[in-house]
Design a protein around this motif. Structure first.
Motif, mmCIF file in Angstrom:
data_model
loop_
_atom_site.group_PDB
_atom_site.id
_atom_site.type_symbol
_atom_site.label_atom_id
_atom_site.label_comp_id
_atom_site.label_asym_id
_atom_site.label_seq_id
_atom_site.Cartn_x
_atom_site.Cartn_y
_atom_site.Cartn_z
ATOM 1 N N GLY A 102 0.806 -1.215 0.000
ATOM 2 C CA GLY A 102 0.000 0.000 0.000
ATOM 3 C C GLY A 102 0.838 1.263 0.000
ATOM 4 N N PHE A 103 2.060 1.174 -0.526
ATOM 5 C CA PHE A 103 3.005 2.301 -0.597
ATOM 6 C C PHE A 103 3.471 2.765 0.784
ATOM 7 N N LYS A 104 3.339 1.917 1.787
ATOM 8 C CA LYS A 104 3.771 2.274 3.138
ATOM 9 C C LYS A 104 5.070 1.544 3.484
ATOM 10 N N ILE A 105 5.914 2.226 4.261
ATOM 11 C CA ILE A 105 7.162 1.589 4.684
ATOM 12 C C ILE A 105 6.920 0.737 5.928
ATOM 13 N N THR A 106 7.855 -0.153 6.197
ATOM 14 C CA THR A 106 7.763 -1.026 7.367
ATOM 15 C C THR A 106 8.729 -0.550 8.451
ATOM 16 N N PRO A 107 8.504 -0.961 9.694
ATOM 17 C CA PRO A 107 9.452 -0.631 10.769
ATOM 18 C C PRO A 107 10.855 -1.144 10.470
ATOM 19 N N GLU A 108 10.951 -2.305 9.832
ATOM 20 C CA GLU A 108 12.258 -2.872 9.502
ATOM 21 C C GLU A 108 13.015 -1.970 8.531
ATOM 22 N N GLN A 109 12.298 -1.431 7.548
ATOM 23 C CA GLN A 109 12.931 -0.517 6.592
ATOM 24 C C GLN A 109 13.437 0.744 7.287
ATOM 25 N N LEU A 110 12.620 1.279 8.184
ATOM 26 C CA LEU A 110 13.017 2.487 8.905
ATOM 27 C C LEU A 110 14.262 2.218 9.736
ATOM 28 N N LYS A 111 14.261 1.101 10.452
ATOM 29 C CA LYS A 111 15.390 0.779 11.326
ATOM 30 C C LYS A 111 16.689 0.645 10.526
ATOM 31 N N GLU A 112 16.598 0.014 9.375
ATOM 32 C CA GLU A 112 17.795 -0.207 8.547
ATOM 33 C C GLU A 112 18.352 1.100 7.983
#
Length: 392
Positions: free
Chosen positions: A148-158
């Protein structure tokens, strides 16, 4: 005369490029349908116009405090309590010359040379350039279409490094209309708190939401998140007041003071008359907002329904804002175009329909279509797009 490296580093706006081309075609006598506009096609509601006229008659045509008149700041405080369940004081609010100005000032205040700002893509075109102008470094995370074009917490953390200073959140989103729910905000917020990041929450589309979904400000989730969040908002989209140029920021008093000081040396103050109009927008009847929202929903449903039936085009139903972000990769390929950008250019040249290529927002396979125009215009635009695809 030489130009500064700062200005030379800016990337030209594809939105402006498309609009300029469309306007030139109109001057030549062509019937161009423009689906690129990021503004409601409605006029500002009458009671707001009346308040502006009355303010002029009462002599409110002078300088105001740099951070806005007290009455408007009080109205913003009430709005944040009423709509978002958030409590702020007057020294935690600053009024700006549009929400774009609030974002610009904020980045100037919180960033030093080389500081990184994490920005989910697809993103609004000016985020990148504003960060660069403040000496910052945009770090882009791709919000996958399948999510849905949203980022994940894992992506943010990386993406976080020792230089990361801020995380930018836009929900509902321009250009996708995507929204983050409470659970998603909590997860992203927890990571921001762990790394002491400033959360820049652009909530300009908060009242343009369709269906049962509700806007949640990340600042309302916990006192800790509120302390780390600066909310950016304004009256442009909700009240059809794009030209009035009134935005605002709410957050930590030190940051707000810095933003206000910056304004005092640049714009002096937001236009006095526009501030009184914004005061009426926030404090007055909200019935026109409901009427505009109903019209936008009807248009959204029509546009999505037509696009989903076109060969080589796919799109989800956006939850908010007034854009559809459609994937035209297959349509472009089938039509012999080497990119979505070329497809957009061909559509404008052959069928005189102006859209904005997704590359402007960090997504190469998409186009953004605004449904902030009449249903009749959307019907004609869809007929032309369909004809364009079938002709290839």
């Amino acid at each position: 005369m030489k130009l500064s490296q700062r200005v030379q580093s800016l990337t030209p706006s594809k939105t402006i490029e498309i609009t300029s081309t469309a306007n030139e075609l109109k001057k030549q006598g062509h019937d161009v349908i423009v689906l690129g506009a990021g503004e409601p096609d409605f006029n500002t509601p009458a009671h707001i116009l009346d308040a502006a006229i009355q303010s002029m008659r009462e002599g409110h045509t002078k300088y105001t405090p740099a951070g806005g008149i007290t009455e408007l700041k009080e109205a913003i405080v009430k709005k944040l309590e009423r709509d978002n369940g958030l409590s702020y004081s007057g020294n935690e609010i600053t009024v700006t010359v549009g929400a774009k100005h609030a974002l610009y000032n904020l980045f100037q205040v919180i960033l030093d040379e080389g500081d990184e700002v994490i920005i989910p893509a697809p993103y609004w075109v000016s985020y990148i350039e504003q960060v660069k102008l403040a000496g910052g470094v945009p770090v882009i995370i791709e919000g996958k279409e399948e999510n849905g074009f949203k980022i994940t917490p894992e992506q943010l953390k990386e993406a976080i490094t020792e230089r990361t200073g801020a995380f930018l959140l836009n929900s509902p989103s321009n250009p996708t209309g995507a929204m983050y729910d409470r659970e998603e905000l909590e997860a992203l917020g927890a990571i921001c708190l762990d790394h002491d990041l400033v959360i820049v929450s652009d909530e300009i589309y908060e009242h343009l939401i369709y269906g049962d979904d509700k806007h949640i400000s990340i600042a309302a989730i916990s006192p800790e998140l509120k302390s780390n969040t600066v909310i950016i908002n304004g009256v442009s989209k909700t009240y059809a007041m794009t030209g009035w140029r009134i935005g605002y920021a709410a957050g930590d008093a030190r940051i707000i003071k810095g933003m206000t000081s910056l304004s005092s040396h640049s714009t002096s103050n937001p236009t006095s008359i526009a501030q009184y109009a914004a005061l009426e927008a926030l404090d007055g009847t909200q019935e026109p907002v409901k009427q505009m929202l109903a019209a936008f929903k009807e248009r959204r449903d029509y546009l999505v329904g037509r696009l989903q039936k076109m060969e080589g085009v796919s799109c989800d139903t956006p939850k908010g804002a007034f854009y559809v972000f459609a994937n035209v990769k297959e349509a472009a390929k089938q039509g012999g175009f080497d990119s979505a950008d070329a497809w957009v250019k061909g559509l404008l040249e052959e069928e005189k329909v102006a859209t904005v290529p997704g590359s402007a927002f960090g997504s190469a396979n998409h186009v953004r279509l605004s449904y902030a125009t009449s249903l009749e215009q959307l019907q004609e635009a869809c007929d032309r797009i369909s004809r364009f695809i079938k002709s290839k």
